[in-house]
Design a protein around this motif. Sequence first.
Motif, PDB file in Angstrom:
ATOM      1  N   CYS A 123      25.428  10.321  13.278  1.00 34.40           N
ATOM      2  CA  CYS A 123      24.234  11.096  12.906  1.00 34.40           C
ATOM      3  C   CYS A 123      23.096  10.259  12.517  1.00 34.40           C
ATOM      4  N   ASN A 156      20.087  11.630  11.493  1.00 35.74           N
ATOM      5  CA  ASN A 156      18.843  12.330  10.959  1.00 35.74           C
ATOM      6  C   ASN A 156      18.431  11.647   9.599  1.00 35.74           C
ATOM      7  N   TYR A 157      19.214  10.930   8.869  1.00 34.02           N
ATOM      8  CA  TYR A 157      18.853  10.149   7.771  1.00 34.02           C
ATOM      9  C   TYR A 157      18.390  10.964   6.565  1.00 34.02           C
ATOM     10  N   CYS A 158      18.992  12.151   6.498  1.00 32.77           N
ATOM     11  CA  CYS A 158      18.513  13.054   5.127  1.00 32.77           C
ATOM     12  C   CYS A 158      18.675  11.832   3.732  1.00 32.77           C
ATOM     13  N   TYR A 167      19.539  11.646   1.021  1.00 27.71           N
ATOM     14  CA  TYR A 167      20.513  11.442   0.171  1.00 27.71           C
ATOM     15  C   TYR A 167      21.930  11.027   0.856  1.00 27.71           C
ATOM     16  N   CYS A 168      22.057  11.228   2.027  1.00 26.28           N
ATOM     17  CA  CYS A 168      23.296  11.232   2.827  1.00 26.28           C
ATOM     18  C   CYS A 168      23.777  10.053   3.241  1.00 26.28           C
ATOM     19  N   GLN A 181      28.213  16.477  13.585  1.00 25.99           N
ATOM     20  CA  GLN A 181      27.092  16.665  12.264  1.00 25.99           C
ATOM     21  C   GLN A 181      26.074  17.532  12.318  1.00 25.99           C
ATOM     22  N   HIS A 208      22.182  21.954  12.419  1.00 29.93           N
ATOM     23  CA  HIS A 208      20.867  21.697  11.467  1.00 29.93           C
ATOM     24  C   HIS A 208      19.980  22.587  11.701  1.00 29.93           C
ATOM     25  N   ARG A 249      14.485  16.575   5.431  1.00 32.35           N
ATOM     26  CA  ARG A 249      15.142  17.847   6.253  1.00 32.35           C
ATOM     27  C   ARG A 249      14.362  18.098   7.334  1.00 32.35           C
TER      28      ARG A 249
HETATM   29 FE1  SF4 Z   1      23.295  13.653   9.026  1.00 30.41          FE
HETATM   30 FE2  SF4 Z   1      24.076  15.969   8.155  1.00 30.41          FE
HETATM   31 FE3  SF4 Z   1      23.904  13.944   6.481  1.00 30.41          FE
HETATM   32 FE4  SF4 Z   1      21.598  14.890   7.311  1.00 30.41          FE
HETATM   33  S1  SF4 Z   1      23.363  15.866   5.893  1.00 30.41           S
HETATM   34  S2  SF4 Z   1      22.234  12.895   7.500  1.00 30.41           S
HETATM   35  S3  SF4 Z   1      22.194  15.766   9.215  1.00 30.41           S
HETATM   36  S4  SF4 Z   1      25.226  14.302   8.326  1.00 30.41           S
END
Ligand code: SF4
Length: 440
Positions: free
Chosen positions: A160, A162-164, A166-167, A204, A238, A277
């Motif tokens: 993934c 997307n680099y949310c 918190y993730c 993901q 997503h 997001r």
């Molecule tokens: Fe990727 Fe989902 Fe994590 Fe966002 S929450 S960084 S989309 S795995």
Amino acid sequence: MENVFIETYGCQMNFADSEVVAAILTGAGYAIAEGVDEADFVLINTCAIRDNAEQRVRHRVRELRALQGRNRGVRIGVLGCMAERLQCRLMAEEDNVSFVCGPDAYRRLPDLMKEVRSQETGGKELSAVELSATETYADIEPVRLAVGGVSAYISIMRGCQNYCAYCVVPYTRGRERSRDPETVVREARNLFERGYREVTLLGQNVNSYRADAVGFPELMERVAEIDPRLRVRFATSHPKDLSDRLLEVMAAHGNICRCIHLPVQSGSNRMLKLMNRRYTVEWYLDRVEAIRRAMPDCSITTDVIAGFSTETLEDHQATLDLFRKVRYDYAYMFKYSLREGTYAWKHLADDIAEEEKTRRLNEIIALQGQIALENNRKEVGRVYEVLVEGESHRSKERFYGRNSQNKVLVFDRGDARVGTYRRVKVKDCTAATLLGELTQ
Ligand code: SF4
Ligand code: SAM
């Protein structure tokens, strides 16, 4: 021949990965053990998404010391996201772990395990944690570990980017890459021919699947067209990428299940921006409306995080308001857990007190429980086509299965058989389960 027991924690993707690991190891001459007591190796496939997921794994690793006391030859390997995140640190902190192997390095497992046995390591730390831009294990036919033989996971992409904020996933699973569509369709067809009646396509962010000019809607169409008796599910969508084209393809195929998991994370635009997001509440609600327009009977489920950095009571209220608007059929609800290495760890304060996070989470859980119960009460009297999956955990006299909306129905088994479709009339419900009876 040595026996390997694989224990899996975390998301569906990890369960799918464990089946790839089982295929690699059986291909290398290992046998899969039914339990730890017959094992020469115990492999723990781990999750790093929240601190409590990691603590659970550490607890289990320590518990396995007793097994190692009884059987001195047993070796423990840690696989997956925690192995990737902590690498050799994990072996330093948990000294009964012999090796770690990250999600993109599973082809190296047989070598690692051979090295563990060769005694040549002389205290050398054994790890394989390189991330890959291309590995999809597309050529590996997973060895199915889940019982039942009715429903299976198929991983269609990995990683993934997307680099949310918190993730930790982009750091533990690497860059996004899509698997060759032909191999996905072949795997689904093989499963159908072996009697499976449901596949779940995993990634993901499945909406950004693209390989050989095939996008996710086309891939799903191809899988759905294998046979109308094969149900197709997918996770996760997503919201920023949920397209009308996908909804059209779903609506046109009765065997693509009427359930969309659409993680919202927060009902506040300020939080969504801080979380990176890349959608707003308005965009999200527009997508929910588009789903309901295309498929009025589609269930919608979500993930939500309580107590992210700087979340005010107003932001929290906005989440509760969104839950009241959407009326989810199911939600995975979490307290925010700060993860090392993420954007939030570098730049945002983890400033909501633990008790306050718990309080907000409990408020969301209570509201969602009430909504799920109200939604389920409306189901009483309806008749659904249910794929029979197995005996109910509570009683051998009852079977359980799911309808297209992914709701669990429990019913007296009568003459039903596992792996077949039966019509079930809903008679009663709880917030989590529909209780029904077989009907014509
Ligand atoms: Fe990727 Fe989902 Fe994590 Fe966002 S929450 S960084 S989309 S795995
Ligand atoms: N890729 C999926 C998506 O973006 O919707 C989600 C994948 S993640 C494995 C599953 C869920 O864990 C997320 O949707 C989020 O709600 C939750 N999560 C991720 N990081 C978290 C954190 N640091 N603290 C609490 N929950 C977290």
